[in-house]
Design a protein around this motif. Sequence first.
Motif, PDB file in Angstrom:
ATOM      1  N   PRO A  72       0.682  -1.515   0.064  1.00 50.14           N
ATOM      2  CA  PRO A  72      -0.076  -0.331  -0.162  1.00 50.14           C
ATOM      3  C   PRO A  72       0.929   1.278  -0.217  1.00 50.14           C
ATOM      4  CG  PRO A  72       0.221  -1.376   1.851  1.00 50.14           C
ATOM      5  CD  PRO A  72       0.954  -1.683   1.165  1.00 50.14           C
ATOM      6  N   MET A  73       2.484   0.837   0.213  1.00 53.51           N
ATOM      7  CA  MET A  73       2.544   2.077   0.222  1.00 53.51           C
ATOM      8  C   MET A  73       3.200   2.177  -1.103  1.00 53.51           C
ATOM      9  SD  MET A  73       3.296   3.809   3.374  1.00 53.51           S
ATOM     10  CE  MET A  73       5.204   4.153   3.622  1.00 53.51           C
ATOM     11  N   ARG A  74       3.429   1.765  -2.430  1.00 52.37           N
ATOM     12  CA  ARG A  74       3.606   1.831  -3.494  1.00 52.37           C
ATOM     13  C   ARG A  74       3.814   3.215  -3.899  1.00 52.37           C
ATOM     14  NH1 ARG A  74       8.440  -0.401  -5.573  1.00 52.37           N
ATOM     15  NH2 ARG A  74       7.724   0.335  -8.220  1.00 52.37           N
ATOM     16  N   SER A  75       2.448   3.735  -3.814  1.00 55.23           N
ATOM     17  CA  SER A  75       3.133   5.673  -4.544  1.00 55.23           C
ATOM     18  C   SER A  75       3.597   6.196  -3.716  1.00 55.23           C
ATOM     19  CB  SER A  75       1.387   5.879  -4.559  1.00 55.23           C
ATOM     20  OG  SER A  75       1.210   6.197  -2.813  1.00 55.23           O
ATOM     21  N   GLN A  76       4.710   5.720  -2.851  1.00 56.73           N
ATOM     22  CA  GLN A  76       4.668   6.958  -1.672  1.00 56.73           C
ATOM     23  C   GLN A  76       6.434   6.308  -1.876  1.00 56.73           C
ATOM     24  OE1 GLN A  76       3.776   7.233   2.415  1.00 56.73           O
ATOM     25  NE2 GLN A  76       1.963   6.699   1.229  1.00 56.73           N
ATOM     26  N   ALA A  77       7.017   4.998  -2.507  1.00 59.46           N
ATOM     27  CA  ALA A  77       8.415   4.407  -3.237  1.00 59.46           C
ATOM     28  C   ALA A  77       8.918   5.817  -3.097  1.00 59.46           C
ATOM     29  CB  ALA A  77       8.373   3.548  -3.306  1.00 59.46           C
ATOM     30  N   SER A  78       9.338   6.359  -4.660  1.00 63.12           N
ATOM     31  CA  SER A  78       9.693   7.454  -5.049  1.00 63.12           C
ATOM     32  C   SER A  78      10.161   8.664  -4.615  1.00 63.12           C
ATOM     33  CB  SER A  78       9.634   7.742  -6.335  1.00 63.12           C
ATOM     34  OG  SER A  78       8.477   9.122  -6.798  1.00 63.12           O
ATOM     35  N   ALA A  79       9.038   9.076  -2.960  1.00 66.93           N
ATOM     36  CA  ALA A  79       9.640  10.179  -2.260  1.00 66.93           C
ATOM     37  C   ALA A  79      10.193   9.882  -1.105  1.00 66.93           C
ATOM     38  CB  ALA A  79       7.940  10.454  -2.353  1.00 66.93           C
ATOM     39  N   LEU A  80      10.142   8.702  -1.389  1.00 64.10           N
ATOM     40  CA  LEU A  80      11.286   8.051   0.098  1.00 64.10           C
ATOM     41  C   LEU A  80      12.457   8.016  -0.525  1.00 64.10           C
ATOM     42  CD1 LEU A  80       8.930   5.106   1.608  1.00 64.10           C
ATOM     43  CD2 LEU A  80       9.463   7.615   2.741  1.00 64.10           C
ATOM     44  N   ALA A  81      12.487   7.363  -1.591  1.00 70.64           N
ATOM     45  CA  ALA A  81      13.886   7.456  -2.168  1.00 70.64           C
ATOM     46  C   ALA A  81      14.457   8.750  -2.328  1.00 70.64           C
ATOM     47  CB  ALA A  81      13.667   6.691  -3.563  1.00 70.64           C
ATOM     48  N   ALA A  82      13.642   9.760  -2.698  1.00 76.12           N
ATOM     49  CA  ALA A  82      14.833  11.293  -3.176  1.00 76.12           C
ATOM     50  C   ALA A  82      14.743  11.677  -1.795  1.00 76.12           C
ATOM     51  CB  ALA A  82      13.107  11.590  -3.511  1.00 76.12           C
ATOM     52  N   LYS A  83      14.144  11.773  -0.822  1.00 78.28           N
ATOM     53  CA  LYS A  83      14.121  12.096   0.340  1.00 78.28           C
ATOM     54  C   LYS A  83      16.071  11.246   1.374  1.00 78.28           C
ATOM     55  CE  LYS A  83      12.101  12.192   5.143  1.00 78.28           C
ATOM     56  NZ  LYS A  83      11.316  11.786   6.430  1.00 78.28           N
ATOM     57  N   LYS A  84      15.869   9.988   0.774  1.00 80.74           N
ATOM     58  CA  LYS A  84      16.797   9.485   1.280  1.00 80.74           C
ATOM     59  C   LYS A  84      18.282  10.067   0.490  1.00 80.74           C
ATOM     60  CE  LYS A  84      19.153   4.416   1.676  1.00 80.74           C
ATOM     61  NZ  LYS A  84      18.543   3.339   1.308  1.00 80.74           N
ATOM     62  N   ALA A  85      18.095   9.418  -0.910  1.00 81.02           N
ATOM     63  CA  ALA A  85      19.290  10.086  -1.581  1.00 81.02           C
ATOM     64  C   ALA A  85      18.971  11.931  -1.479  1.00 81.02           C
ATOM     65  CB  ALA A  85      18.329  10.877  -2.994  1.00 81.02           C
ATOM     66  N   SER A  86      18.622  12.775  -1.161  1.00 80.47           N
ATOM     67  CA  SER A  86      19.495  13.676  -0.403  1.00 80.47           C
ATOM     68  C   SER A  86      20.240  13.551   0.611  1.00 80.47           C
ATOM     69  CB  SER A  86      17.649  14.616   0.297  1.00 80.47           C
ATOM     70  OG  SER A  86      17.136  15.133  -1.077  1.00 80.47           O
ATOM     71  N   VAL A  87      19.717  12.887   1.443  1.00 75.80           N
ATOM     72  CA  VAL A  87      20.663  12.940   2.985  1.00 75.80           C
ATOM     73  C   VAL A  87      22.033  12.078   2.646  1.00 75.80           C
ATOM     74  CG1 VAL A  87      20.948  11.076   5.019  1.00 75.80           C
ATOM     75  CG2 VAL A  87      18.461  11.997   4.267  1.00 75.80           C
ATOM     76  N   ILE A  88      22.238  11.205   1.823  1.00 78.36           N
ATOM     77  CA  ILE A  88      22.790  11.195   1.434  1.00 78.36           C
ATOM     78  C   ILE A  88      24.396  11.503   0.678  1.00 78.36           C
ATOM     79  CG2 ILE A  88      24.210   8.464  -0.272  1.00 78.36           C
ATOM     80  CD1 ILE A  88      21.820   7.470  -0.368  1.00 78.36           C
ATOM     81  N   LEU A  89      23.296  12.947  -0.500  1.00 77.11           N
ATOM     82  CA  LEU A  89      23.912  13.727  -1.657  1.00 77.11           C
ATOM     83  C   LEU A  89      24.568  14.631  -0.098  1.00 77.11           C
ATOM     84  CD1 LEU A  89      22.260  13.488  -4.712  1.00 77.11           C
ATOM     85  CD2 LEU A  89      24.752  12.712  -4.371  1.00 77.11           C
ATOM     86  N   VAL A  90      24.172  15.154   0.678  1.00 80.54           N
ATOM     87  CA  VAL A  90      24.078  16.185   1.257  1.00 80.54           C
ATOM     88  C   VAL A  90      25.821  15.426   2.180  1.00 80.54           C
ATOM     89  CG1 VAL A  90      23.624  16.781   3.725  1.00 80.54           C
ATOM     90  CG2 VAL A  90      21.763  17.405   2.292  1.00 80.54           C
ATOM     91  N   GLU A  91      25.422  14.351   2.891  1.00 84.44           N
ATOM     92  CA  GLU A  91      26.366  13.694   3.390  1.00 84.44           C
ATOM     93  C   GLU A  91      28.309  13.869   2.387  1.00 84.44           C
ATOM     94  OE1 GLU A  91      25.925  10.292   4.635  1.00 84.44           O
ATOM     95  OE2 GLU A  91      24.425  10.934   6.381  1.00 84.44           O
ATOM     96  N   LEU A  92      27.743  13.793   0.928  1.00 80.72           N
ATOM     97  CA  LEU A  92      28.790  13.343   0.114  1.00 80.72           C
ATOM     98  C   LEU A  92      29.370  15.343  -0.166  1.00 80.72           C
ATOM     99  CD1 LEU A  92      27.445  11.291  -2.330  1.00 80.72           C
ATOM    100  CD2 LEU A  92      29.777  10.815  -0.511  1.00 80.72           C
TER     101      LEU A  92
END
Length: 214
Positions: A72-92
């Motif tokens: 049921p969370m499928r429609s939120q997958a890309s938003a969750l990925a974008a949030k995680k990606a942002s954290v990763i790139l901040v750290e870089l």
Amino acid sequence: MFHAKAFAPFENLATKLQPHASGSDDGSHDIAHILRVFKNAMRIQAVEGGDARILAAAVLLHDCVAVEKNSPMRSQASALAAKKASVILVELGWDRDDIAAVAHAIVAHSFSANVPPETLEAKILQDADRLDAIGMVGAGRCFYIGGRMSSALYDPFDPAGDNRELDDKRYVIDHFQTKLFKLAGGFQTKTGRALAATRDQRLRDFFAAFLDEI
């Protein structure tokens, strides 16, 4: 073994992001999928333009959060990925505007999220990812996911769904008509549309041959 050279000229970026790239054991969203999307994206970018570095990062992280197709969370997958990606790139140490550009491309690439791509990089990523959902690779991924979801291959008494409601959760082959055949009409770039037309025809030929054999 991971081969960073496959992501040339972004070998260093790929080495840094690969550990975060795929968050599950889903063979339809693994590093092979990411590499195919990368090749699609670079092929489109070479013609259409856009920031290749932003695009490469978005490709490498677009599936960094795993959500199953039947969740049921499928429609939120890309938003969750974008949030995680942002954290990763901040750290870089990435620039805030570049991080936002990567995050938007990731959010907008998803079919289920229904977020319009507003940048060229977002349009290219969406096209590159959807190219991997059609053609022969798309057919293979469709059946792989169907097996993962414990779906039957087809309705033995009405495989094409001529006299029943299509149900792609129950029958894998139904997914061709409920979704896959609709994808080619929604590509964002001229180059993507041309590539999609070829793959869409392959997918339709596969569907026809499948029905003929059964």
